[in-house]
Design a protein around this motif. Structure first.
Motif, PDB file in Angstrom:
ATOM      1  N   TYR A  15       0.649  -1.389  -0.291  1.00 46.09           N
ATOM      2  CA  TYR A  15       0.610   0.070  -0.462  1.00 46.09           C
ATOM      3  C   TYR A  15       1.028   1.469  -0.110  1.00 46.09           C
ATOM      4  N   ALA A  16       2.050   1.627   0.798  1.00 50.06           N
ATOM      5  CA  ALA A  16       2.661   2.211   0.515  1.00 50.06           C
ATOM      6  C   ALA A  16       3.980   2.444  -0.640  1.00 50.06           C
ATOM      7  N   ALA A  17       3.877   1.793  -1.605  1.00 51.36           N
ATOM      8  CA  ALA A  17       3.865   1.788  -2.835  1.00 51.36           C
ATOM      9  C   ALA A  17       3.174   1.877  -3.746  1.00 51.36           C
ATOM     10  N   ARG A  18       1.873   1.653  -3.459  1.00 48.56           N
ATOM     11  CA  ARG A  18       1.308   2.391  -4.489  1.00 48.56           C
ATOM     12  C   ARG A  18       0.639   3.674  -3.936  1.00 48.56           C
ATOM     13  N   ALA A  19       0.805   3.948  -2.819  1.00 48.64           N
ATOM     14  CA  ALA A  19       0.637   5.587  -2.332  1.00 48.64           C
ATOM     15  C   ALA A  19       1.649   6.133  -3.060  1.00 48.64           C
ATOM     16  N   LEU A  20       2.632   5.760  -3.058  1.00 43.26           N
ATOM     17  CA  LEU A  20       3.962   6.530  -3.535  1.00 43.26           C
ATOM     18  C   LEU A  20       3.654   6.928  -4.978  1.00 43.26           C
ATOM     19  N   ARG A  21       3.752   5.916  -5.997  1.00 36.91           N
ATOM     20  CA  ARG A  21       3.333   6.277  -7.404  1.00 36.91           C
ATOM     21  C   ARG A  21       1.601   7.166  -7.691  1.00 36.91           C
ATOM     22  N   SER A  22       0.433   6.680  -6.622  1.00 35.84           N
ATOM     23  CA  SER A  22      -0.205   7.835  -6.423  1.00 35.84           C
ATOM     24  C   SER A  22      -0.324   9.238  -6.567  1.00 35.84           C
ATOM     25  N   GLN A  23       1.404   9.423  -5.243  1.00 34.00           N
ATOM     26  CA  GLN A  23       0.640  10.220  -4.964  1.00 34.00           C
ATOM     27  C   GLN A  23       2.166  11.380  -5.953  1.00 34.00           C
ATOM     28  N   GLY A  24       2.785  10.290  -7.355  1.00 32.09           N
ATOM     29  CA  GLY A  24       3.576  11.434  -7.982  1.00 32.09           C
ATOM     30  C   GLY A  24       4.797  11.032  -7.869  1.00 32.09           C
ATOM     31  N   PHE A  25       5.210   9.776  -7.386  1.00 35.12           N
ATOM     32  CA  PHE A  25       6.519  10.403  -7.103  1.00 35.12           C
ATOM     33  C   PHE A  25       7.362   8.526  -8.213  1.00 35.12           C
ATOM     34  N   GLU A  65      -0.591  -6.815 -14.069  1.00 35.63           N
ATOM     35  CA  GLU A  65      -0.481  -5.793 -15.084  1.00 35.63           C
ATOM     36  C   GLU A  65      -0.212  -4.928 -13.124  1.00 35.63           C
ATOM     37  N   GLU A  66      -0.826  -4.758 -12.477  1.00 36.18           N
ATOM     38  CA  GLU A  66      -0.072  -4.207 -11.500  1.00 36.18           C
ATOM     39  C   GLU A  66       1.478  -4.118 -10.473  1.00 36.18           C
ATOM     40  N   VAL A  67       1.763  -5.006 -10.707  1.00 37.09           N
ATOM     41  CA  VAL A  67       3.392  -5.612 -10.285  1.00 37.09           C
ATOM     42  C   VAL A  67       4.319  -4.684 -11.755  1.00 37.09           C
ATOM     43  N   ALA A  68       3.758  -4.890 -12.941  1.00 35.32           N
ATOM     44  CA  ALA A  68       4.810  -4.234 -13.679  1.00 35.32           C
ATOM     45  C   ALA A  68       4.227  -2.078 -13.864  1.00 35.32           C
ATOM     46  N   GLU A  69       3.124  -2.090 -13.267  1.00 36.76           N
ATOM     47  CA  GLU A  69       2.665  -1.007 -12.994  1.00 36.76           C
ATOM     48  C   GLU A  69       3.460   0.168 -11.910  1.00 36.76           C
ATOM     49  N   LEU A  70       3.383  -0.372 -10.743  1.00 36.32           N
ATOM     50  CA  LEU A  70       4.683  -0.049  -9.702  1.00 36.32           C
ATOM     51  C   LEU A  70       5.331  -0.272 -10.376  1.00 36.32           C
ATOM     52  N   ASP A  71       6.513  -0.639 -11.149  1.00 39.30           N
ATOM     53  CA  ASP A  71       7.663  -0.371 -12.557  1.00 39.30           C
ATOM     54  C   ASP A  71       8.615  -0.003 -10.435  1.00 39.30           C
ATOM     55  N   ALA A  72       8.742  -1.320 -10.049  1.00 40.26           N
ATOM     56  CA  ALA A  72       9.634  -1.211  -8.947  1.00 40.26           C
ATOM     57  C   ALA A  72      10.555  -2.520  -9.197  1.00 40.26           C
ATOM     58  N   GLU A  73      11.986  -2.172  -8.235  1.00 37.29           N
ATOM     59  CA  GLU A  73      12.778  -3.484  -8.505  1.00 37.29           C
ATOM     60  C   GLU A  73      12.512  -4.035  -6.568  1.00 37.29           C
ATOM     61  N   TRP A  74      12.167  -5.496  -7.296  1.00 41.35           N
ATOM     62  CA  TRP A  74      11.775  -6.467  -5.755  1.00 41.35           C
ATOM     63  C   TRP A  74      12.900  -7.482  -4.913  1.00 41.35           C
ATOM     64  N   LEU A  75      13.636  -7.138  -4.341  1.00 42.52           N
ATOM     65  CA  LEU A  75      14.466  -7.705  -4.407  1.00 42.52           C
ATOM     66  C   LEU A  75      13.399  -8.940  -3.062  1.00 42.52           C
ATOM     67  N   LEU A  76      13.181  -9.864  -3.367  1.00 42.74           N
ATOM     68  CA  LEU A  76      12.824 -10.775  -1.824  1.00 42.74           C
ATOM     69  C   LEU A  76      13.659 -11.660  -1.757  1.00 42.74           C
ATOM     70  N   GLY A  77      13.248 -12.339  -1.030  1.00 38.49           N
ATOM     71  CA  GLY A  77      14.339 -13.821  -0.437  1.00 38.49           C
ATOM     72  C   GLY A  77      15.388 -12.819   0.616  1.00 38.49           C
ATOM     73  N   THR A  78      15.465 -11.797   0.691  1.00 44.01           N
ATOM     74  CA  THR A  78      15.960 -10.770   1.227  1.00 44.01           C
ATOM     75  C   THR A  78      15.915  -9.908   2.222  1.00 44.01           C
ATOM     76  N   ARG A  79      16.945 -10.479   3.242  1.00 46.34           N
ATOM     77  CA  ARG A  79      16.224  -9.448   5.061  1.00 46.34           C
ATOM     78  C   ARG A  79      17.259  -8.788   4.848  1.00 46.34           C
ATOM     79  N   ALA A  80      16.816  -7.917   5.556  1.00 47.27           N
ATOM     80  CA  ALA A  80      17.446  -6.332   5.607  1.00 47.27           C
ATOM     81  C   ALA A  80      17.384  -6.266   6.865  1.00 47.27           C
ATOM     82  N   ALA A  81      18.965  -5.723   7.003  1.00 49.60           N
ATOM     83  CA  ALA A  81      20.140  -5.971   8.596  1.00 49.60           C
ATOM     84  C   ALA A  81      20.583  -4.918   9.424  1.00 49.60           C
ATOM     85  N   GLY A  82      19.855  -3.465   8.756  1.00 47.66           N
ATOM     86  CA  GLY A  82      20.428  -2.601   9.680  1.00 47.66           C
ATOM     87  C   GLY A  82      19.734  -1.489   8.291  1.00 47.66           C
ATOM     88  N   LEU A  83      19.932  -0.387   9.394  1.00 45.49           N
ATOM     89  CA  LEU A  83      19.724   0.953   8.309  1.00 45.49           C
ATOM     90  C   LEU A  83      20.700   1.748   9.043  1.00 45.49           C
TER      91      LEU A  83
END
Length: 388
Positions: A15-25, A65-83
């Motif tokens: 939903y955040a990814a959708r909001a980013l695109r719908s709000q013009g990012f 279709e929506e996945v294509a429209e989001l035009d995102a890079e998906w890094l699946l099976g990948t864990r975030a370890a730090g900020l």
């Protein structure tokens, strides 16, 4: 912003990814997910999916279709370890570092587990992989199932297991399941649903240990009062903890979640948090509706670089158990009184209002969807700030 990274390929993350695109990012959008699956709907996992009535393909939250429209890079099976120290990079468990201008934290929560050695036949239910493992464990014919925890997930699992023909017992440490959420009278009504469908309910005692040879299969559940319940399969539903371990050492405040202001913004204005992991304005909500509603507010503030909008809503959740839809909205206090205003608790079909100082603070319904939605809309209107 040129790059935004969403950490968590979850409902809230989508939903955040959708909001980013719908709000013009229009910049680079990266979505990091520790599971190998694209975002899927979790509520059916304890119900129709567990019963074999729906498949994995029915859970997808976004089609091709929506996945294509989001035009995102998906890094699946990948864990975030730090900020990164300034929140301008996300460190991955494989050692990579993603430079970013903005971050949406949507890492959700992890089920709490019981201490002791791991035993086959002991399950939690949070992810698709969890549900697949439990479904496979139940597929061999009737077994003795003990569900530890009588909250919504536990009750839904018990309902599904009973429908599949298993011998089911629910263990709840409190005097009644859902007591903090619903109060004694209404919690008692919901607790009676178990008995209506042949499910044993054991309350007022906790679990001391799981029985079984280390490395072998569970054979029983030892209760704090000394009783032992035979068990072939155990489902542990004793709550969750927010996935914030990967943020240790960052500049973000952590307190049972990522601490945010009322606009889902953290101590770093270019980092926001949504969903189960977010502690927004002093509270953390683990419900589907909150995860979806927070995204638009969080993204608006992220793109603005400051908190311009606050997330104002009336908490809402629902649960399907034994063919009964339970719906609740509002903010109940223990001192509120409750009054049935439509239908009958004995018939397991009614609408009830919680009241305080002459005002309705919350509403509860069993199998009364239309009156409930009307009452919920009235609560939402009353919660809106008065224009001045």
């Amino acid at each position: 912003m040129r790059t935004v990274t969403v950490v968590g390929a979850s409902l809230a993350g989508l939903y955040a990814a959708r909001a980013l695109r719908s709000q013009g990012f229009e910049g680079r959008l990266v979505i990091v997910g520790d599971e190998c699956h694209r975002p899927y709907d979790r509520p059916p996992l304890s119900k129709d999916f567990l019963k074999g009535m729906t498949g994995q393909e029915d859970l997808a939250l976004a089609d091709a279709e929506e996945v294509a429209e989001l035009d995102a890079e998906w890094l699946l099976g990948t864990r975030a370890a730090g900020l990164g120290a300034d929140g301008r990079s996300v460190v991955l468990a494989d050692g990579r570092s993603l430079a970013t201008d903005g971050v949406v934290i949507a890492t959700g929560a992890t089920p709490r587990r019981l201490p002791g050695p791991e035993l086959a036949g002991v399950h939690t239910l949070r992810s698709l992989d969890d549900a697949q493992a439990l479904r496979a464990d139940l597929a061999g014919g009737p077994v003795r199932v003990v569900v530890i925890g009588g909250g919504f997930i536990g009750a839904e699992v018990a309902s599904s297991c009973a429908a599949l023909g298993h011998d089911v017992t629910v263990v709840e440490a409190a005097p009644l399941p859902l007591l903090p959420q619903l109060g004694e009278e209404m919690a008692g009504v919901c607790a009676a649903l178990h008995g209506d469908h042949g499910v044993a309910l054991v309350t007022g005692t906790g679990v001391a240990a799981l029985r079984g040879e280390p490395g072998g299969r569970v054979t029983g559940v030892e209760l704090a009062d000394g009783r032992v319940l035979p068990a072939d399969t155990v489902v542990v539903g004793i709550g969750v903890r927010p996935n914030t371990d990967w943020l240790a050492g960052s500049e973000l405040a952590l307190d049972d979640g990522v601490v945010c202001d009322a606009g889902c913004v953290t101590a770093l204005p270019h980092v926001v948090a949504v969903g189960d992991v977010a502690r927004v304005g002093g509270s953390r909500t683990e419900h589907w509706t909150s995860a979806t509603e927070q995204a638009a507010t969080a993204v608006h503030n992220l793109l603005a670089g400051e908190t311009l909008l606050a997330h104002r809503t009336v908490p809402y959740f629902w649960s399907d158990q034994y063919g009964v839809r339970i719906q609740f909205a509002g903010r109940r206090l223990p001192t509120d009184t409750v009054r049935v205003i439509d239908g009958s608790p004995e018939d397991r079909s009614f609408l009830a209002a919680y009241e305080r100082d002459g005002h309705t603070t919350a509403v509860l319904a069993l199998n009364r969807p239309r009156p409930f939605m009307k009452a919920r809309r009235e609560l939402m209107r009353a919660a809106q700030p008065v224009a001045g």
